[in-house]
Design a protein around this motif. Structure first.
Motif, PDB file in Angstrom:
ATOM      1  N   VAL A 252       0.820  -1.219   0.000  1.00  0.00           N
ATOM      2  CA  VAL A 252       0.000   0.000   0.000  1.00  0.00           C
ATOM      3  C   VAL A 252       0.852   1.267   0.000  1.00  0.00           C
ATOM      4  CG1 VAL A 252      -1.972  -1.126   1.085  1.00  0.00           C
ATOM      5  CG2 VAL A 252      -0.242  -0.036   2.524  1.00  0.00           C
ATOM      6  N   ASN A 253       2.128   1.137  -0.346  1.00  0.00           N
ATOM      7  CA  ASN A 253       3.026   2.274  -0.542  1.00  0.00           C
ATOM      8  C   ASN A 253       3.347   3.036   0.740  1.00  0.00           C
ATOM      9  OD1 ASN A 253       4.672   3.698  -2.371  1.00  0.00           O
ATOM     10  ND2 ASN A 253       3.177   5.376  -2.527  1.00  0.00           N
ATOM     11  N   LEU A 254       3.275   2.369   1.884  1.00  0.00           N
ATOM     12  CA  LEU A 254       3.790   2.944   3.126  1.00  0.00           C
ATOM     13  C   LEU A 254       5.189   2.371   3.319  1.00  0.00           C
ATOM     14  CD1 LEU A 254       0.673   2.775   5.506  1.00  0.00           C
ATOM     15  CD2 LEU A 254       1.652   4.794   4.386  1.00  0.00           C
ATOM     16  N   LEU A 255       6.123   2.942   2.573  1.00  0.00           N
ATOM     17  CA  LEU A 255       7.446   2.348   2.458  1.00  0.00           C
ATOM     18  C   LEU A 255       8.222   2.362   3.774  1.00  0.00           C
ATOM     19  CD1 LEU A 255       8.460   3.802  -1.026  1.00  0.00           C
ATOM     20  CD2 LEU A 255       7.231   1.690  -0.486  1.00  0.00           C
ATOM     21  N   GLN A 256       8.121   3.483   4.489  1.00  0.00           N
ATOM     22  CA  GLN A 256       8.845   3.555   5.754  1.00  0.00           C
ATOM     23  C   GLN A 256       8.266   2.580   6.774  1.00  0.00           C
ATOM     24  OE1 GLN A 256      10.283   7.759   6.854  1.00  0.00           O
ATOM     25  NE2 GLN A 256       8.509   8.167   5.558  1.00  0.00           N
ATOM     26  N   GLU A 257       6.954   2.409   6.729  1.00  0.00           N
ATOM     27  CA  GLU A 257       6.306   1.471   7.636  1.00  0.00           C
ATOM     28  C   GLU A 257       6.744   0.037   7.329  1.00  0.00           C
ATOM     29  OE1 GLU A 257       4.149   1.542  11.035  1.00  0.00           O
ATOM     30  OE2 GLU A 257       4.315   3.287   9.715  1.00  0.00           O
ATOM     31  N   SER A 258       6.903  -0.258   6.053  1.00  0.00           N
ATOM     32  CA  SER A 258       7.368  -1.586   5.657  1.00  0.00           C
ATOM     33  C   SER A 258       8.792  -1.828   6.149  1.00  0.00           C
ATOM     34  CB  SER A 258       7.313  -1.721   4.128  1.00  0.00           C
ATOM     35  OG  SER A 258       7.760  -2.999   3.723  1.00  0.00           O
ATOM     36  N   ALA A 259       9.645  -0.820   5.967  1.00  0.00           N
ATOM     37  CA  ALA A 259      11.025  -0.943   6.439  1.00  0.00           C
ATOM     38  C   ALA A 259      11.072  -1.086   7.958  1.00  0.00           C
ATOM     39  CB  ALA A 259      11.831   0.275   6.000  1.00  0.00           C
ATOM     40  N   LEU A 260      10.172  -0.392   8.649  1.00  0.00           N
ATOM     41  CA  LEU A 260      10.110  -0.481  10.105  1.00  0.00           C
ATOM     42  C   LEU A 260       9.860  -1.916  10.553  1.00  0.00           C
ATOM     43  CD1 LEU A 260       9.911   0.724  12.970  1.00  0.00           C
ATOM     44  CD2 LEU A 260       7.490   1.181  12.495  1.00  0.00           C
ATOM     45  N   ASN A 261       8.995  -2.615   9.839  1.00  0.00           N
ATOM     46  CA  ASN A 261       8.665  -3.974  10.251  1.00  0.00           C
ATOM     47  C   ASN A 261       9.809  -4.945  10.027  1.00  0.00           C
ATOM     48  OD1 ASN A 261       5.604  -4.674  11.096  1.00  0.00           O
ATOM     49  ND2 ASN A 261       5.689  -2.767   9.919  1.00  0.00           N
ATOM     50  N   ILE A 262      10.687  -4.646   9.080  1.00  0.00           N
ATOM     51  CA  ILE A 262      11.895  -5.452   8.936  1.00  0.00           C
ATOM     52  C   ILE A 262      12.788  -5.251  10.169  1.00  0.00           C
ATOM     53  CG2 ILE A 262      13.999  -5.770   7.577  1.00  0.00           C
ATOM     54  CD1 ILE A 262      12.361  -5.010   5.105  1.00  0.00           C
ATOM     55  N   TYR A 263      12.847  -4.000  10.626  1.00  0.00           N
ATOM     56  CA  TYR A 263      13.577  -3.706  11.864  1.00  0.00           C
ATOM     57  C   TYR A 263      12.955  -4.452  13.038  1.00  0.00           C
ATOM     58  CZ  TYR A 263      14.678  -0.980  16.081  1.00  0.00           C
ATOM     59  OH  TYR A 263      15.027  -0.591  17.339  1.00  0.00           O
ATOM     60  N   TYR A 264      11.608  -4.479  13.082  1.00  0.00           N
ATOM     61  CA  TYR A 264      10.916  -5.209  14.151  1.00  0.00           C
ATOM     62  C   TYR A 264      11.315  -6.681  14.169  1.00  0.00           C
ATOM     63  CZ  TYR A 264       7.575  -1.410  15.137  1.00  0.00           C
ATOM     64  OH  TYR A 264       6.985  -0.240  15.516  1.00  0.00           O
ATOM     65  N   LEU A 265      11.506  -7.259  12.983  1.00  0.00           N
ATOM     66  CA  LEU A 265      11.921  -8.661  12.916  1.00  0.00           C
ATOM     67  C   LEU A 265      13.242  -8.871  13.660  1.00  0.00           C
ATOM     68  CD1 LEU A 265      11.185  -9.563   9.170  1.00  0.00           C
ATOM     69  CD2 LEU A 265      10.092 -10.583  11.164  1.00  0.00           C
ATOM     70  N   ILE A 266      14.162  -7.956  13.411  1.00  0.00           N
ATOM     71  CA  ILE A 266      15.475  -8.053  14.052  1.00  0.00           C
ATOM     72  C   ILE A 266      15.344  -7.858  15.559  1.00  0.00           C
ATOM     73  CG2 ILE A 266      17.774  -7.019  14.181  1.00  0.00           C
ATOM     74  CD1 ILE A 266      17.396  -6.209  11.222  1.00  0.00           C
ATOM     75  N   MET A 267      14.528  -6.861  15.951  1.00  0.00           N
ATOM     76  CA  MET A 267      14.366  -6.579  17.370  1.00  0.00           C
ATOM     77  C   MET A 267      13.617  -7.690  18.095  1.00  0.00           C
ATOM     78  SD  MET A 267      16.085  -3.952  17.921  1.00  0.00           S
ATOM     79  CE  MET A 267      15.630  -3.741  19.645  1.00  0.00           C
ATOM     80  N   ALA A 268      12.760  -8.415  17.381  1.00  0.00           N
ATOM     81  CA  ALA A 268      12.062  -9.547  17.998  1.00  0.00           C
ATOM     82  C   ALA A 268      13.069 -10.619  18.412  1.00  0.00           C
ATOM     83  CB  ALA A 268      11.032 -10.121  17.040  1.00  0.00           C
ATOM     84  N   ILE A 269      14.048 -10.844  17.552  1.00  0.00           N
ATOM     85  CA  ILE A 269      15.105 -11.817  17.879  1.00  0.00           C
ATOM     86  C   ILE A 269      15.940 -11.312  19.056  1.00  0.00           C
ATOM     87  CG2 ILE A 269      17.177 -12.968  17.011  1.00  0.00           C
ATOM     88  CD1 ILE A 269      15.904 -12.782  14.197  1.00  0.00           C
ATOM     89  N   TYR A 270      16.293 -10.026  18.999  1.00  0.00           N
ATOM     90  CA  TYR A 270      17.095  -9.435  20.078  1.00  0.00           C
ATOM     91  C   TYR A 270      16.323  -9.443  21.398  1.00  0.00           C
ATOM     92  CZ  TYR A 270      19.452  -5.909  22.915  1.00  0.00           C
ATOM     93  OH  TYR A 270      20.064  -5.241  23.939  1.00  0.00           O
ATOM     94  N   GLY A 271      15.039  -9.063  21.347  1.00  0.00           N
ATOM     95  CA  GLY A 271      14.219  -9.026  22.549  1.00  0.00           C
ATOM     96  C   GLY A 271      14.082 -10.391  23.185  1.00  0.00           C
ATOM     97  N   TRP A 272      13.857 -11.416  22.354  1.00  0.00           N
ATOM     98  CA  TRP A 272      13.757 -12.790  22.865  1.00  0.00           C
ATOM     99  C   TRP A 272      15.031 -13.185  23.598  1.00  0.00           C
ATOM    100  CZ3 TRP A 272      10.556 -16.750  23.781  1.00  0.00           C
ATOM    101  CH2 TRP A 272      11.097 -18.034  23.926  1.00  0.00           C
ATOM    102  N   TRP A 273      16.168 -12.848  23.011  1.00  0.00           N
ATOM    103  CA  TRP A 273      17.452 -13.181  23.627  1.00  0.00           C
ATOM    104  C   TRP A 273      17.692 -12.368  24.898  1.00  0.00           C
ATOM    105  CZ3 TRP A 273      21.646  -9.769  24.147  1.00  0.00           C
ATOM    106  CH2 TRP A 273      22.805 -10.346  24.688  1.00  0.00           C
ATOM    107  N   HIS A 274      17.420 -11.049  24.839  1.00  0.00           N
ATOM    108  CA  HIS A 274      17.754 -10.170  25.957  1.00  0.00           C
ATOM    109  C   HIS A 274      16.845 -10.391  27.165  1.00  0.00           C
ATOM    110  CE1 HIS A 274      19.713  -6.759  27.799  1.00  0.00           C
ATOM    111  NE2 HIS A 274      18.535  -6.185  28.039  1.00  0.00           N
ATOM    112  N   TRP A 275      15.597 -10.742  26.922  1.00  0.00           N
ATOM    113  CA  TRP A 275      14.649 -10.908  28.027  1.00  0.00           C
ATOM    114  C   TRP A 275      14.834 -12.216  28.786  1.00  0.00           C
ATOM    115  CZ3 TRP A 275       8.958  -8.992  27.766  1.00  0.00           C
ATOM    116  CH2 TRP A 275       8.941  -7.611  27.476  1.00  0.00           C
TER     117      TRP A 275
END
Length: 206
Positions: free
Chosen positions: A55-78
């Motif tokens: 739907v052409n929300l490009l920054q929002e799409s890129a944000l969710n790729i970042y979320y993927l990385i942070m999900a892995i980091y959060g799982w490890w850090h918590w």
């Protein structure tokens, strides 16, 4: 008008509904400081990264790729040192957040300009604000910083406005749920923080 809205609501994709349900699971578990929230986060953001690109929300799409990385980091850090000794909730001084807001606010303006001029993206500056402050705030969640919930109370309504105009009504509803759960998160995390050992509640933010 109501019939059109209902028809559009029913037309939302199965993938969007799946992502929304997983996101609800994430926010509920995160508000309870449950480590399994990051599994829901990983799956939901994988879906949303594709939906927002469509739907052409490009920054929002890129944000969710970042979320993927942070999900892995959060799982490890918590994970903490053991099941009985979970990662404690901490608080950062106001100075840290002022510096963070200044840095990410500046990045949001630059990002909005680039998205507007070069990519003709929709809602470039608003999307830039929600994206970059979500980047900062998600890092706070991963570090278990209490103040993350205060930032979400601002980000979620702005995101809901943007998604409504893009006819992502299910996702817009998700932002309303996020807002309510953020209020719950403020209360729950504050109680948990107060219940922690005095030495843990005053530990370093880094």
């Amino acid at each position: 008008m109501m019939e059109q809205w209902i028809a559009q609501w029913q037309a939302q994709s199965l993938w969007e509904w799946t992502a929304v349900l997983l996101s609800v699971g994430y926010i509920v578990l995160a508000a309870q400081a449950n480590r399994w929230c990051w599994v829901c986060a990983f799956l939901s953001t994988a879906i949303f990264s594709v939906l927002f690109f469509d739907v052409n929300l490009l920054q929002e799409s890129a944000l969710n790729i970042y979320y993927l990385i942070m999900a892995i980091y959060g799982w490890w850090h918590w994970q903490g040192s053991s099941e009985q000794q979970q990662l404690p909730i901490i608080r950062w001084p106001v100075k840290n957040h002022v510096i963070g807001a200044a840095i990410f606010g500046s990045i949001a303006l630059i990002s909005g300009f680039v998205s507007d001029v070069y990519f003709k993206a929709d809602f470039p500056y608003l999307n830039g604000f929600t994206v970059w402050f979500a980047v900062y705030t998600t890092f706070l969640v991963a570090r278990k910083v209490f103040e993350n919930w205060l930032f979400w109370l601002v980000i979620n309504p702005l995101s809901a406005y943007m998604f409504w105009h893009k006819e992502l009504y299910v996702t817009c509803g998700l932002m309303a749920v996020y807002f309510i759960m953020s209020l719950y998160g403020v209360r729950t995390w504050y109680i948990k923080w107060r219940q922690q050992d005095e030495s843990l509640s005053t530990c370093s933010a880094y």
